[in-house]
Every structure is written in structure tokens, then in C-alpha cells.
Design an enzyme around this catalytic site. Structure first.
Site, PDB file in Angstrom:
ATOM      1  N   THR A  46      60.922  15.915  47.449  1.00  0.00           N
ATOM      2  CA  THR A  46      60.585  17.083  46.638  1.00  0.00           C
ATOM      3  C   THR A  46      61.878  17.675  46.064  1.00  0.00           C
ATOM      4  OG1 THR A  46      60.576  18.474  48.611  1.00  0.00           O
ATOM      5  CG2 THR A  46      58.457  17.560  47.913  1.00  0.00           C
ATOM      6  N   THR A  48      63.878  20.674  45.618  1.00  0.00           N
ATOM      7  CA  THR A  48      64.953  21.364  46.333  1.00  0.00           C
ATOM      8  C   THR A  48      65.421  20.549  47.538  1.00  0.00           C
ATOM      9  OG1 THR A  48      64.129  23.521  45.617  1.00  0.00           O
ATOM     10  CG2 THR A  48      65.598  23.507  47.524  1.00  0.00           C
ATOM     11  N   CYS A  49      64.500  19.898  48.205  1.00  0.00           N
ATOM     12  CA  CYS A  49      64.828  19.108  49.380  1.00  0.00           C
ATOM     13  C   CYS A  49      65.751  17.938  49.028  1.00  0.00           C
ATOM     14  CB  CYS A  49      63.555  18.589  50.044  1.00  0.00           C
ATOM     15  SG  CYS A  49      62.358  19.886  50.418  1.00  0.00           S
ATOM     16  N   SER A  50      65.492  17.297  47.883  1.00  0.00           N
ATOM     17  CA  SER A  50      66.252  16.111  47.471  1.00  0.00           C
ATOM     18  C   SER A  50      67.513  16.425  46.678  1.00  0.00           C
ATOM     19  CB  SER A  50      65.373  15.189  46.617  1.00  0.00           C
ATOM     20  OG  SER A  50      64.363  14.611  47.402  1.00  0.00           O
TER      21      SER A  50
END
Length: 160
Positions: A46, A48-50
Site C-alpha cells: 500500500t 504509505t507503507c511501501s
């Protein structure tokens, strides 16, 4: 009830993908006798996560481990195959342990689940980072929904 500083991490079984296949990893084994930085994300791959969360821990892994941390672990309510693929995509091998909480067992026991069904995600983990010393939460930084500030690698480094 949400876990807090001073609480013991509850017993749960997580999954990791190894060269030998999918293996169980108990929280007792993961946290017992060690200092662990555990950070959780709503979902692998996703935005922000990546782009921010996992890459920060990969980039700062040596600095974090230099502060006495034995293991840096990323947790998501995804399966072990997805977590392994995401870790490879992010070059996390040897830096960040990719943990699958596919059924949300640990996430639920920590009281850190979120309802992502409005986005087609179902029940997921809130975004957070914690420092765990010998199974006890020493620091806990839970993000407000949609935020990315207190659980970053840089924030954890300052807290160590």
C-alpha cells in the site's frame, strides 16, 4: 483493550516464509530474551507503507540495531507469501523480518485492529511501532488514522 507500555506481549502464532516454506513463529520465541522493534502497517504494497514506512526501517536498520535492537520486524494482516514478496521488493532481507498475521490473531490480542472495510481491506492493523524488551512493551507509538509520524524509523531511533 489496547496494549500499553509495561504490558506483556500476548502469546500468538505468526507466519514467516523461509526457504523451507511457510513456518510458524510464536511471539514467545520472537520476543523472549530479546529487544525487538515491531512496527505494523495496514497492508503490504500500500502507498504509505511501501513508500515511507518499510523503506525507512530498511534504510535505518543498521542504526537501529546499533542501539541494541536484536530484531526489527514488520507485521501486517496479510499472508506470508505476500509479506515475503513485499520484503523482497523492498530489499528487506536480512534487515527487517517480515511477519504475517494473516488472521489478525496478534493484532486483535493487542487491541490494535482497524476496520478497513470502507476501502475493501477488511480488518487490518493500525499503523504503529513498539519497542519490546524480553516480551514487555517498553515504548508504543500508535498513529492517528491517516497519519505517519510517530511510528517512523526516525521516530523509533529517537526513542531508543
Amino acid at each position: 483493550m489496547t496494549i500499553k507500555v509495561g504490558d506483556k506481549i500476548p502469546s500468538a502464532t505468526l507466519k514467516v516464509k523461509t526457504e523451507g516454506g511457510i513456518e510458524d513463529l510464536s511471539t514467545d520465541t520472537l520476543f523472549g530474551g530479546k529487544t525487538v522493534v515491531l512496527f505494523a502497517v495496514p497492508g503490504a504494497f500500500t502507498p504509505t507503507c511501501s513508500v515511507k514506512h518499510l523503506p525507512g526501517f530498511v534504510a535505518h536498520s543498521a542504526d537501529i540495531k546499533g542501539k541494541g535492537v536484536d530484531t526489527i520486524a514488520c507485521l501486517s494482516v496479510n499472508d506470508a507469501f505476500v509479506m515475503d514478496a513485499w520484503g523482497k521488493d523492498q530489499q528487506a532481507d536480512g534487515k527487517v523480518l517480515m511477519l504475517a498475521d494473516g488472521n489478525g490473531e496478534l493484532t486483535g490480542k493487542l487491541g490494535l485492529e482497524m476496520d478497513g472495510s470502507a476501502f475493501g481491506l477488511g480488518t487490518r492493523s493500525q499503523r504503529y511501532a513498539m519497542v519490546v524488551k524480553d516480551g514487555t512493551v517498553a515504548a508504543l507509538h500508535v498513529e492517528e488514522p491517516g497519519a505517519f509520524e510517530v511510528s517512523s524509523a526516525e521516530a523509533v531511533l529517537k526513542a531508543l
